[in-house]
Design a protein around this motif. Structure first.
Motif, PDB file in Angstrom:
ATOM      1  N   LYS A   1       0.830  -1.204   0.000  1.00  0.00           N
ATOM      2  CA  LYS A   1       0.000   0.000   0.000  1.00  0.00           C
ATOM      3  C   LYS A   1       0.868   1.260   0.000  1.00  0.00           C
ATOM      4  CE  LYS A   1      -3.312   2.571   2.809  1.00  0.00           C
ATOM      5  NZ  LYS A   1      -4.012   2.658   4.109  1.00  0.00           N
ATOM      6  N   GLY A   2       1.898   1.263   0.848  1.00  0.00           N
ATOM      7  CA  GLY A   2       2.790   2.414   0.906  1.00  0.00           C
ATOM      8  C   GLY A   2       3.499   2.657  -0.417  1.00  0.00           C
ATOM      9  N   MET A   3       3.924   1.575  -1.076  1.00  0.00           N
ATOM     10  CA  MET A   3       4.614   1.708  -2.356  1.00  0.00           C
ATOM     11  C   MET A   3       3.681   2.304  -3.403  1.00  0.00           C
ATOM     12  SD  MET A   3       6.339  -1.290  -4.665  1.00  0.00           S
ATOM     13  CE  MET A   3       4.736  -1.983  -5.050  1.00  0.00           C
ATOM     14  N   LEU A   4       2.417   1.850  -3.438  1.00  0.00           N
ATOM     15  CA  LEU A   4       1.459   2.350  -4.419  1.00  0.00           C
ATOM     16  C   LEU A   4       1.132   3.829  -4.168  1.00  0.00           C
ATOM     17  CD1 LEU A   4      -1.011  -0.642  -4.770  1.00  0.00           C
ATOM     18  CD2 LEU A   4       0.344   0.371  -6.591  1.00  0.00           C
ATOM     19  N   GLU A   5       0.927   4.195  -2.896  1.00  0.00           N
ATOM     20  CA  GLU A   5       0.618   5.591  -2.574  1.00  0.00           C
ATOM     21  C   GLU A   5       1.748   6.515  -3.027  1.00  0.00           C
ATOM     22  OE1 GLU A   5      -0.068   5.362   1.595  1.00  0.00           O
ATOM     23  OE2 GLU A   5      -2.245   5.170   1.385  1.00  0.00           O
ATOM     24  N   SER A   6       2.996   6.082  -2.794  1.00  0.00           N
ATOM     25  CA  SER A   6       4.147   6.883  -3.198  1.00  0.00           C
ATOM     26  C   SER A   6       4.219   7.016  -4.717  1.00  0.00           C
ATOM     27  CB  SER A   6       5.429   6.239  -2.653  1.00  0.00           C
ATOM     28  OG  SER A   6       6.569   6.908  -3.140  1.00  0.00           O
ATOM     29  N   LYS A   7       3.925   5.919  -5.407  1.00  0.00           N
ATOM     30  CA  LYS A   7       3.988   5.928  -6.870  1.00  0.00           C
ATOM     31  C   LYS A   7       2.913   6.847  -7.448  1.00  0.00           C
ATOM     32  CE  LYS A   7       5.585   4.288 -10.781  1.00  0.00           C
ATOM     33  NZ  LYS A   7       6.991   4.439 -11.195  1.00  0.00           N
ATOM     34  N   ILE A   8       1.698   6.744  -6.907  1.00  0.00           N
ATOM     35  CA  ILE A   8       0.608   7.589  -7.405  1.00  0.00           C
ATOM     36  C   ILE A   8       0.925   9.060  -7.193  1.00  0.00           C
ATOM     37  CG2 ILE A   8      -1.809   8.229  -7.014  1.00  0.00           C
ATOM     38  CD1 ILE A   8      -2.352   5.266  -6.401  1.00  0.00           C
ATOM     39  N   LYS A   9       1.462   9.407  -6.026  1.00  0.00           N
ATOM     40  CA  LYS A   9       1.819  10.804  -5.738  1.00  0.00           C
ATOM     41  C   LYS A   9       2.888  11.307  -6.710  1.00  0.00           C
ATOM     42  CE  LYS A   9       3.338  13.885  -2.024  1.00  0.00           C
ATOM     43  NZ  LYS A   9       4.292  14.596  -2.886  1.00  0.00           N
ATOM     44  N   THR A  10       3.895  10.457  -6.994  1.00  0.00           N
ATOM     45  CA  THR A  10       4.968  10.852  -7.921  1.00  0.00           C
ATOM     46  C   THR A  10       4.408  11.141  -9.311  1.00  0.00           C
ATOM     47  OG1 THR A  10       6.590   9.517  -6.721  1.00  0.00           O
ATOM     48  CG2 THR A  10       7.131  10.109  -8.989  1.00  0.00           C
ATOM     49  N   VAL A  11       3.493  10.275  -9.782  1.00  0.00           N
ATOM     50  CA  VAL A  11       2.911  10.450 -11.117  1.00  0.00           C
ATOM     51  C   VAL A  11       2.036  11.704 -11.166  1.00  0.00           C
ATOM     52  CG1 VAL A  11       1.312   9.455 -12.788  1.00  0.00           C
ATOM     53  CG2 VAL A  11       3.048   8.013 -11.730  1.00  0.00           C
ATOM     54  N   LEU A  12       1.213  11.923 -10.133  1.00  0.00           N
ATOM     55  CA  LEU A  12       0.358  13.114 -10.114  1.00  0.00           C
ATOM     56  C   LEU A  12       1.190  14.392 -10.099  1.00  0.00           C
ATOM     57  CD1 LEU A  12      -2.453  11.972  -7.641  1.00  0.00           C
ATOM     58  CD2 LEU A  12      -2.711  12.482 -10.076  1.00  0.00           C
ATOM     59  N   ASP A  13       2.257  14.399  -9.312  1.00  0.00           N
ATOM     60  CA  ASP A  13       3.148  15.567  -9.278  1.00  0.00           C
ATOM     61  C   ASP A  13       3.750  15.827 -10.655  1.00  0.00           C
ATOM     62  OD1 ASP A  13       2.637  15.914  -6.607  1.00  0.00           O
ATOM     63  OD2 ASP A  13       4.498  14.973  -5.911  1.00  0.00           O
ATOM     64  N   ALA A  14       4.144  14.753 -11.332  1.00  0.00           N
ATOM     65  CA  ALA A  14       4.743  14.897 -12.667  1.00  0.00           C
ATOM     66  C   ALA A  14       3.733  15.470 -13.656  1.00  0.00           C
ATOM     67  CB  ALA A  14       5.242  13.540 -13.155  1.00  0.00           C
ATOM     68  N   ILE A  15       2.464  15.014 -13.572  1.00  0.00           N
ATOM     69  CA  ILE A  15       1.432  15.495 -14.498  1.00  0.00           C
ATOM     70  C   ILE A  15       1.184  16.986 -14.296  1.00  0.00           C
ATOM     71  CG2 ILE A  15      -1.023  15.331 -15.062  1.00  0.00           C
ATOM     72  CD1 ILE A  15      -0.816  12.327 -14.464  1.00  0.00           C
ATOM     73  N   TYR A  16       1.185  17.442 -13.052  1.00  0.00           N
ATOM     74  CA  TYR A  16       0.906  18.852 -12.759  1.00  0.00           C
ATOM     75  C   TYR A  16       2.104  19.762 -13.021  1.00  0.00           C
ATOM     76  CZ  TYR A  16      -3.548  17.563 -10.603  1.00  0.00           C
ATOM     77  OH  TYR A  16      -4.818  17.097 -10.380  1.00  0.00           O
TER      78      TYR A  16
END
Length: 486
Positions: free
Chosen positions: A438-453
């Motif tokens: 769960k922690g790995m997925l949350e970190s990955k999602i945050k990284t991708v969202l930051d990159a998109i913005y």
């Protein structure tokens, strides 16, 4: 075998004797030469003879000066026949003898041994050669079994008998992690899995950074791919996977592989290694879609027919806006799906991606864990099947009297150990740490969202591809987002 143009080629008389043979058996070079020359005179070949004599050389090795000289003449097409008094004058080892005869036949050279009346230019001689070949094949199989046993034993002891892979060094036949190279290995896995770089881009980046591969060579697409697919980096020993007996290397049936998990020092954790393999096996996105300036280009699918959705434009000349439209509807008229405003679809997608964190512990993570268990269980089944096949071959060898009962019992114990280890692994897999995933997925999602913005769309899409497999439009404000993780 038909020998052509033999009148323009020589008959080679080959004589050999070692010091021990002459003392023990009274075999002399003069006697061999006289018998062979007499045979040539009787056959009318006296004017075409060329002599090759190895004095004081054992038949245990083919590394003899006059035999090498003979081979040179044969390769140049100057010999029509090779004659010896006995087969053991050429070699006492059957495999060496057959290798030499095979080379003779490739150059249309007949082989004659006058004591055994052996002539590969006659039907009876070719029949004898086939029988000898069958015996040699049997011997090769026995050697192969012994080699497999030795390799399996060495692997269980953690020994490595070939050249060490990049990232390791060999100390007393044991692989030891070489940290300067291991750091590069971890970097390559991260570049491919988390930063979305392909084989070519990884090779180019390493070469630009001045990081050499083994033997100070530059990285290439092939060398990067081989490193990313080598199971040694997750601590797994794999041997007998490739058949190198032919010019073109081929992958053997996996039942013949020797696979032993967790017997080598690992540079990459198993989960990361498996995710890299899964990513490699997924269908690639078209190059045009990869460079598209639209966030969901190449991964957005129609929920009505499953076709890809491409970008288009709608509205008046002064108020044009982007739309995603089903390709089957646009190009064939076979789908009745409506078009969607691109800005709205991308906004739905970002909201859906952000909300995934809320459902991780309840829905998504358990589903991913179950898929991981299924994948690992399949690999365990393959190892058990390979062990059972090896034991079956040993039973056949014992029945034929080729091995002792002790060898059969050792193979049975080995098979039972592999089955037991996989059963224990099944129990351990039940204890997969959901919170860690769960922690790995949350970190990955945050990284991708930051990159998109924060990044240009083309750069953000590279990272997005490391998380999302496809997005399907089900209706207004309704998307299905499929992740790549497992």
């Amino acid at each position: 075998m038909n020998v052509e143009n033999t009148t323009s080629r020589f008959v080679a008389i080959y004589c050999r004797v070692s010091t021990d043979e002459q003392a023990r058996e009274g075999v002399s070079l003069d006697e061999q030469q006289e018998r062979l020359k007499a045979y040539c005179r009787a056959m009318g070949w006296a004017d075409e003879v060329m002599l090759f004599v190895d004095d004081g050389y054992s038949a245990k090795s083919t590394d003899r000066p006059q035999l090498k000289r003979l081979m040179t003449y044969i390769e140049n097409g100057e010999i029509s026949k090779v004659m010896v008094t006995k087969l053991d004058r050429m070699s006492r080892r059957l495999l060496d003898l057959l290798t030499l005869i095979d080379m003779f036949q490739q150059h249309q050279v007949a082989f004659i041994s006058i004591s055994e009346s052996f002539d590969t230019n006659t039907p009876s001689g070719r029949l004898t050669l086939q029988v000898l070949g069958a015996v040699a094949e049997f011997e090769r199989e026995r050697i192969r079994e012994r080699v497999l046993d030795n390799m399996f034993h060495a692997a269980n002891q953690g020994k490595w008998l070939t050249q060490s892979p990049y990232g390791y060094r060999l100390e007393d036949k044991v692989l030891v992690i070489h940290e300067p190279e291991a750091k590069t290995v971890r970097q390559m896995y991260d570049l491919y899995l988390n930063q979305g770089l392909g084989f070519f881009a990884i090779a180019r980046q390493l070469n630009e950074e001045g990081i050499p591969s083994r033997h100070n060579k530059e990285w290439s697409i092939r060398s990067v791919k081989l490193l990313l697919t080598n199971p040694v980096y997750k601590g797994t020993f794999v041997w007998n996977r490739v058949d190198s007996s032919m010019k073109k290397r081929t992958i053997k049936d996996d039942k013949d592989w020797i696979v032993i998990d967790d017997c080598l020092p690992a540079i990459i954790d198993k989960n990361t290694w498996e995710r890299v393999q899964n990513k490699m096996n997924r269908p690639s996105i078209a190059p045009r879609a990869q460079t598209s300036p639209h966030l969901l280009g190449g991964i957005l699918k129609c929920g009505n027919c499953g076709s890809g959705m491409s970008i288009g434009w709608s509205g008046s000349r002064d108020r044009r806006y982007r739309v995603y439209r089903c390709s089957a509807n646009k190009n064939k008229g076979t789908c009745t799906s409506k078009q969607y405003k691109a800005d709205e679809v991308e906004s739905w997608f970002l909201e859906g991606l952000a909300s995934l964190s809320d459902s991780l512990s309840h829905e998504l993570v358990p589903h991913l864990v179950e898929k991981a268990r299924s994948s690992q269980s399949s690999r365990g089944d393959q190892q058990i099947t390979a062990a059972k096949n090896r034991y079956k071959r040993k039973v056949e060898a014992y029945t034929a009297g080729l091995i002792e009962l002790q060898d059969l019992n050792e193979e049975k114990q080995r098979m039972e150990r592999i089955i037991q280890e996989n059963q224990q692994s099944d129990e351990q897999r039940e204890k997969v740490q959901v919170e860690e995933l769960k922690g790995m997925l949350e970190s990955k999602i945050k990284t991708v969202l930051d990159a998109i913005y924060m990044l240009p769309v083309e750069e953000a899409k590279v990272l997005l591809r490391t998380l999302v497999s496809k997005v399907t439009v089900l209706g207004e404000g309704e998307l299905d987002i499929e992740l790549l993780f497992i």
